[in-house]
Design a protein around this motif. Structure first.
Motif: not given
Length: 219
Positions: A39, A36-37, A34
């Motif tokens: 990761e 957006f996170k 991800n």
């Protein structure tokens, strides 16, 4: 055969690799990262890919990233013939040219134009890049004037890459209808790659863009 693919569903380059793999009959073990996170910045992923980019593949210990080299590798290793990435120097050179055109002109300008909406800082695309996208589509339309596909009359990996970019542009509401040759080619790609999830790119990215646009306009 099973290949690990580190991917993000909204990534256009990831989508092109996924479509090609399915076309070739390669099973992918999907491992979502991800973006957006953040990761991709985790130590476990950076150990695999120090550039922390997607897509990344792990084919029995062979690690490779960047979508276009990945597509070349998959075809050279697993395709039944060389039609998707010709051995003939002149034909291959045209395919390579189209891949470079995509990464350096078409896809780059599409992403730069619509990034403000995608990352949530604006409800409108950047006007600065609109003319550049239009110029890129004019060039693409010219490439398709006398050929069925973007690099000649045979389907190649360039169609998978550029097809995904054009699909994203459509999802971002760019009007490709002004470019007759592009429209004809794109519709043919939809039919040829229908069973490979080609249309999923448009839907996945389009749904996210619409939601993000709505969210941005109400903040």
């Amino acid at each position: 055969m099973t290949i690990d693919l580190y991917y993000f569903p909204l990534s256009v380059p990831c989508r092109s690799v996924m479509i090609l793999a399915k076309y070739l009959g390669i099973h992918l073990n999907l491992k979502q990262v991800n973006l957006f996170k953040g990761e991709q910045m985790q130590a476990s992923f950076k150990k695999i890919n120090p550039q922390h980019t997607l897509p990344t593949i792990d084919d029995n210990g062979f690690i490779l990233w960047e979508s276009r080299p990945i597509m070349i590798y998959l075809v050279m290793k697993y395709a039944k013939n060389d039609s998707l990435y010709p051995r003939d120097p002149e034909k291959r050179a045209i395919v390579e040219h189209r891949l470079y055109f995509d990464i350096g002109t078409l896809f780059e300008n599409i992403i730069d134009c619509y990034r403000p909406v995608l990352i949530g800082i604006s409800d409108t695309p950047s006007e600065k890049y609109t003319a550049l996208i239009e110029k890129a589509f004019e060039l693409l339309d010219g490439y398709l004037k006398d050929s069925r596909f973007v690099a000649g009359n045979e389907l190649t990996i360039a169609d998978f890459a550029i097809g995904s970019s054009v699909s994203a542009a459509k999802a971002f509401t760019f009007d490709i209808g002004r470019y007759d040759n592009v429209v004809t080619w794109y519709e043919y790609c939809e039919r040829v790659m229908e069973k490979c999830g080609f249309k999923d790119t448009y839907k996945t990215i389009g749904d996210f863009y619409s939601a993000q646009n709505h969210k941005n306009s109400n903040t």
